[in-house]
Design a protein around this motif. Structure first.
Motif, PDB file in Angstrom:
ATOM      1  N   PRO A  91      51.055  77.174   6.022  1.00 48.75           N
ATOM      2  CA  PRO A  91      49.666  77.857   5.422  1.00 48.75           C
ATOM      3  C   PRO A  91      49.397  79.164   6.220  1.00 48.75           C
ATOM      4  N   GLY A  92      49.684  79.263   7.557  1.00 48.53           N
ATOM      5  CA  GLY A  92      49.582  80.604   8.304  1.00 48.53           C
ATOM      6  C   GLY A  92      50.363  81.799   7.653  1.00 48.53           C
ATOM      7  N   ALA A  93      51.554  81.436   7.528  1.00 43.96           N
ATOM      8  CA  ALA A  93      52.427  82.588   7.039  1.00 43.96           C
ATOM      9  C   ALA A  93      52.381  82.815   5.529  1.00 43.96           C
ATOM     10  N   CYS A  94      51.838  81.655   4.978  1.00 41.65           N
ATOM     11  CA  CYS A  94      51.687  81.913   3.322  1.00 41.65           C
ATOM     12  C   CYS A  94      50.437  82.781   3.383  1.00 41.65           C
ATOM     13  N   GLU A  95      49.440  82.721   3.865  1.00 41.55           N
ATOM     14  CA  GLU A  95      48.131  83.341   3.757  1.00 41.55           C
ATOM     15  C   GLU A  95      48.421  84.753   4.456  1.00 41.55           C
ATOM     16  N   ALA A  96      49.323  85.050   5.557  1.00 36.32           N
ATOM     17  CA  ALA A  96      49.652  86.378   5.954  1.00 36.32           C
ATOM     18  C   ALA A  96      50.388  87.329   5.114  1.00 36.32           C
ATOM     19  N   THR A  98      49.989  86.926   1.253  1.00 41.30           N
ATOM     20  CA  THR A  98      49.580  86.602   0.232  1.00 41.30           C
ATOM     21  C   THR A  98      49.945  87.300  -1.124  1.00 41.30           C
ATOM     22  N   SER A  99      49.906  88.719  -0.677  1.00 43.95           N
ATOM     23  CA  SER A  99      50.514  89.594  -1.984  1.00 43.95           C
ATOM     24  C   SER A  99      51.815  89.426  -2.280  1.00 43.95           C
ATOM     25  N   HIS A 100      52.764  88.683  -1.214  1.00 43.96           N
ATOM     26  CA  HIS A 100      54.003  88.563  -1.768  1.00 43.96           C
ATOM     27  C   HIS A 100      53.987  87.203  -2.563  1.00 43.96           C
ATOM     28  N   ILE A 101      53.302  86.247  -1.688  1.00 36.51           N
ATOM     29  CA  ILE A 101      53.397  84.732  -2.233  1.00 36.51           C
ATOM     30  C   ILE A 101      52.832  84.561  -3.722  1.00 36.51           C
ATOM     31  N   GLY A 102      51.722  85.211  -4.028  1.00 37.92           N
ATOM     32  CA  GLY A 102      51.275  85.244  -5.414  1.00 37.92           C
ATOM     33  C   GLY A 102      52.327  85.646  -6.539  1.00 37.92           C
ATOM     34  N   PHE A 103      52.910  86.644  -6.187  1.00 37.03           N
ATOM     35  CA  PHE A 103      53.908  86.899  -7.244  1.00 37.03           C
ATOM     36  C   PHE A 103      55.027  85.782  -7.093  1.00 37.03           C
ATOM     37  N   TYR A 104      55.679  85.826  -6.253  1.00 38.33           N
ATOM     38  CA  TYR A 104      56.600  84.509  -6.163  1.00 38.33           C
ATOM     39  C   TYR A 104      56.379  83.124  -6.696  1.00 38.33           C
ATOM     40  N   LEU A 105      55.118  82.679  -6.373  1.00 32.96           N
ATOM     41  CA  LEU A 105      54.646  81.816  -6.943  1.00 32.96           C
ATOM     42  C   LEU A 105      54.515  81.841  -8.855  1.00 32.96           C
ATOM     43  N   LYS A 152      54.230  72.836  -1.793  1.00 32.79           N
ATOM     44  CA  LYS A 152      54.447  71.212  -1.579  1.00 32.79           C
ATOM     45  C   LYS A 152      53.762  70.902  -0.347  1.00 32.79           C
ATOM     46  N   LYS A 153      53.044  69.613  -0.545  1.00 31.60           N
ATOM     47  CA  LYS A 153      52.680  69.059   0.981  1.00 31.60           C
ATOM     48  C   LYS A 153      53.739  68.538   1.711  1.00 31.60           C
ATOM     49  N   VAL A 154      53.495  68.661   2.931  1.00 30.22           N
ATOM     50  CA  VAL A 154      54.316  68.137   3.898  1.00 30.22           C
ATOM     51  C   VAL A 154      55.094  67.008   3.728  1.00 30.22           C
ATOM     52  N   ARG A 155      54.198  66.028   3.304  1.00 28.18           N
ATOM     53  CA  ARG A 155      54.415  64.610   3.221  1.00 28.18           C
ATOM     54  C   ARG A 155      55.386  64.402   2.090  1.00 28.18           C
ATOM     55  N   ASP A 156      55.573  65.430   1.166  1.00 27.37           N
ATOM     56  CA  ASP A 156      56.552  65.321  -0.077  1.00 27.37           C
ATOM     57  C   ASP A 156      57.972  65.905   0.505  1.00 27.37           C
ATOM     58  N   LEU A 157      57.685  66.615   1.290  1.00 22.52           N
ATOM     59  CA  LEU A 157      59.463  67.185   1.835  1.00 22.52           C
ATOM     60  C   LEU A 157      60.434  65.894   2.253  1.00 22.52           C
ATOM     61  N   ALA A 158      61.518  66.363   2.108  1.00 22.76           N
ATOM     62  CA  ALA A 158      62.475  65.377   2.548  1.00 22.76           C
ATOM     63  C   ALA A 158      62.261  65.143   4.053  1.00 22.76           C
ATOM     64  N   PRO A 159      62.538  63.891   4.626  1.00 28.51           N
ATOM     65  CA  PRO A 159      62.348  63.464   5.996  1.00 28.51           C
ATOM     66  C   PRO A 159      62.816  64.447   7.166  1.00 28.51           C
ATOM     67  N   GLU A 160      64.284  64.908   6.607  1.00 27.76           N
ATOM     68  CA  GLU A 160      64.849  65.688   7.593  1.00 27.76           C
ATOM     69  C   GLU A 160      64.032  67.115   7.831  1.00 27.76           C
ATOM     70  N   VAL A 161      63.643  67.541   6.712  1.00 21.28           N
ATOM     71  CA  VAL A 161      62.669  68.787   6.787  1.00 21.28           C
ATOM     72  C   VAL A 161      61.441  68.592   7.360  1.00 21.28           C
ATOM     73  N   GLU A 181      49.019  69.050   4.347  1.00 20.66           N
ATOM     74  CA  GLU A 181      48.883  70.375   4.458  1.00 20.66           C
ATOM     75  C   GLU A 181      50.118  71.185   3.409  1.00 20.66           C
ATOM     76  N   GLU A 182      49.636  72.165   2.686  1.00 25.91           N
ATOM     77  CA  GLU A 182      50.724  72.518   1.707  1.00 25.91           C
ATOM     78  C   GLU A 182      51.478  73.852   2.506  1.00 25.91           C
ATOM     79  N   VAL A 183      52.723  73.454   2.087  1.00 24.10           N
ATOM     80  CA  VAL A 183      53.804  74.566   2.787  1.00 24.10           C
ATOM     81  C   VAL A 183      54.331  75.388   1.206  1.00 24.10           C
ATOM     82  N   CYS A 184      54.660  76.740   1.665  1.00 22.18           N
ATOM     83  CA  CYS A 184      55.490  77.368   0.453  1.00 22.18           C
ATOM     84  C   CYS A 184      57.018  77.399   0.720  1.00 22.18           C
ATOM     85  N   VAL A 185      57.582  76.982  -0.329  1.00 23.37           N
ATOM     86  CA  VAL A 185      59.133  76.542  -0.240  1.00 23.37           C
ATOM     87  C   VAL A 185      59.762  77.129  -1.381  1.00 23.37           C
TER      88      VAL A 185
END
Length: 477
Positions: free
Chosen positions: A325-330, A332-339, A347-356, A394-398
């Protein structure tokens, strides 16, 4: 009474940042400027630049507590690698890098103070010893913000004109000097224009079946961030210009693999700022495998050492880029376009693969404890995700990324006054009268690898020099 011949214009070929910077300085010196660009819209690749422009010693750095930045020159030399010591052809690489780095602060000040471009956000990219890559805090990426501001300023000047879809087909010459250009527009008829020429037509990374296949056939099948188009270098060859480092082609480690079109040969760049602000790279096994802030060539090589796939004749390595979330927020102008483009998902962290999840926890522990990274990363950007159960909702950007052909470090030889050079009898190089160059069309600055943020910088620094020198030639004529 005698009638005075109309004053010749400075002719600028190309409308990326190098050409725009040249036009700005030529106008400042009192010249008239005619800008010609074969593309239907202005801006070149510069308008797509996403990470920022480098500046050493700026007030924006100082606001971060960086009182002094005296390592930009040495960082650039180190990034250039063994090419820095090469002396054939005899290009003064030391002088070019000295100009690039020593004039970086004034370039940033020029854009910020005279053109009101927001460059207040400073990030540390790969290969840099400290944060020095400037961008704005708004929605526009830095390339678009800079190009838009310059275009607005130029179009407000009655001594400036821009003609798009104008394809320069020949540099006119006589008595060993360049006298002007011949170009074609939509009607297909040739037009001639006389005046000193600033050549800023860009590199050859989009010339997949031409210069790229000639100098780097090993890159066949690797996707590119450049739209397909033939290179303009032949126009310079025709006036006997010398070239350097033509096999130095930069592979950027992160271009997005679009889930909707995974085999596309054209990829959107995943800005280096995403890693600079805290993003990490994970292999197919979900593990970090490289210091994400190494130079582009090192990160690319590490990815390309992993297994690859071929999708619709496109060679690619599918690696996960993950931002907390910290890197996503920093970014924002890029992530908004990529989304919006569907290149990144939240994705929520809990929904990621166990190894991730395990890798995220390991990295989060490292950052929270300010520990020593076994891969050598020392700057963690704005990462703030804690380790363990506290992060599961927490949500991460992937996104999925692959190395892409991005930039050509090689190009026409030029000197500290941005004059294009050609071989002289008995050895050595001499300037071609009437011809200057700036931007990706030139070679000799970056050597084997370009630092992120130095592309816009070289366009601004050497574009301004080229425009001023071309205008000066008219007053000295």
């Amino acid at each position: 009474m005698t009638t005075q011949a109309p004053k010749k214009p400075v002719i600028v070929v190309g409308s990326g940042l190098a050409g725009l910077s040249a036009a700005h300085e030529a106008l400042r010196a009192g010249a008239t400027v005619r800008m010609l660009d074969r593309a239907p819209k202005p801006g070149g690749n510069s308008i797509k630049a996403s990470s920022g422009i480098n500046g050493a010693g700026t007030r924006f750095q100082q606001s971060l507590g960086i009182a002094k930045d005296d390592s930009f020159y040495s960082d650039t030399v180190r990034s250039a690698g063994a090419r820095f010591a090469e002396s054939s052809p005899p290009v003064d690489r030391k002088a070019l890098i000295e100009i690039l780095t020593s004039q970086s602060e004034s370039a940033v000040n020029w854009l910020a103070d005279e053109l009101n471009v927001d460059l207040s956000v400073v990030a540390q990219l790969g290969g840099h010893s400290v944060p020095r890559t400037h961008r704005g805090g708004g929605k526009l990426p830095p390339g678009a913000a800079i190009v838009s501001a310059l275009l607005d300023a130029l179009k407000a000047n009655s001594n400036f004109s821009l003609e798009n879809s104008a394809d320069v087909v020949e540099l006119l010459s006589g008595d060993g000097a360049v006298k002007g250009v011949s170009y074609q527009v939509a009607d297909g008829q040739p037009h001639e224009l006389e005046g000193p020429v600033v050549f800023a037509a860009g590199g050859f990374a989009g010339d997949a079946h031409g210069l790229l296949s000639k100098y780097r056939p090993d890159l066949a099948g690797i996707p590119s961030t450049n739209e397909a188009r033939p290179a303009s270098h032949g126009l310079l060859s025709a006036v006997r210009a010398s070239f350097v480092d033509m096999d130095s082609v930069q592979i950027h480690p992160t271009g997005f693999v679009d889930p909707k079109d995974p085999g596309s040969a054209y990829k959107f760049l995943a800005a280096e700022a995403l890693r600079g602000e805290g993003g990490i790279l994970l292999s197919a096994e979900g593990k970090r495998f490289i210091n994400e802030l190494q130079t582009r060539d090192v990160v690319s090589a590490a990815i390309m050492a992993l297994p690859h796939t071929t999708v619709e004749k496109t060679r690619q390595w599918e690696v996960t880029l993950l931002l907390d979330p910290g890197a996503c927020e920093a970014t924002t102008s890029h992530i908004g376009f990529y989304l919006w483009k569907g290149l990144v998902q939240k994705k929520k962290v809990r929904d990621l693969a166990p190894e991730v999840i395990a890798s995220v926890d390991k990295y989060a522990t490292l950052v929270s404890e300010n520990g020593e990274d076994e891969l050598g990363r020392k700057a963690f950007g704005h990462w703030k995700l804690p380790p363990g159960e506290a992060n599961r909702d927490e949500e991460v950007c992937v996104g999925t990324v692959t190395p892409v052909v991005h930039f050509t470090m090689g190009g026409v030889t030029f000197d500290s006054q941005a004059r294009v050079l050609r071989p002289k009898e008995g050895g050595g190089l001499v300037p071609i009268p009437g011809l200057w160059a700036a931007g990706e069309i030139t070679g000799g600055i970056h050597g084997a690898n370009r630092l992120g943020g130095s592309s816009l910088l070289e366009c601004a620094v050497f574009g301004r020099i080229a425009g001023a020198e071309a205008a000066k030639s008219l007053t000295n004529a």
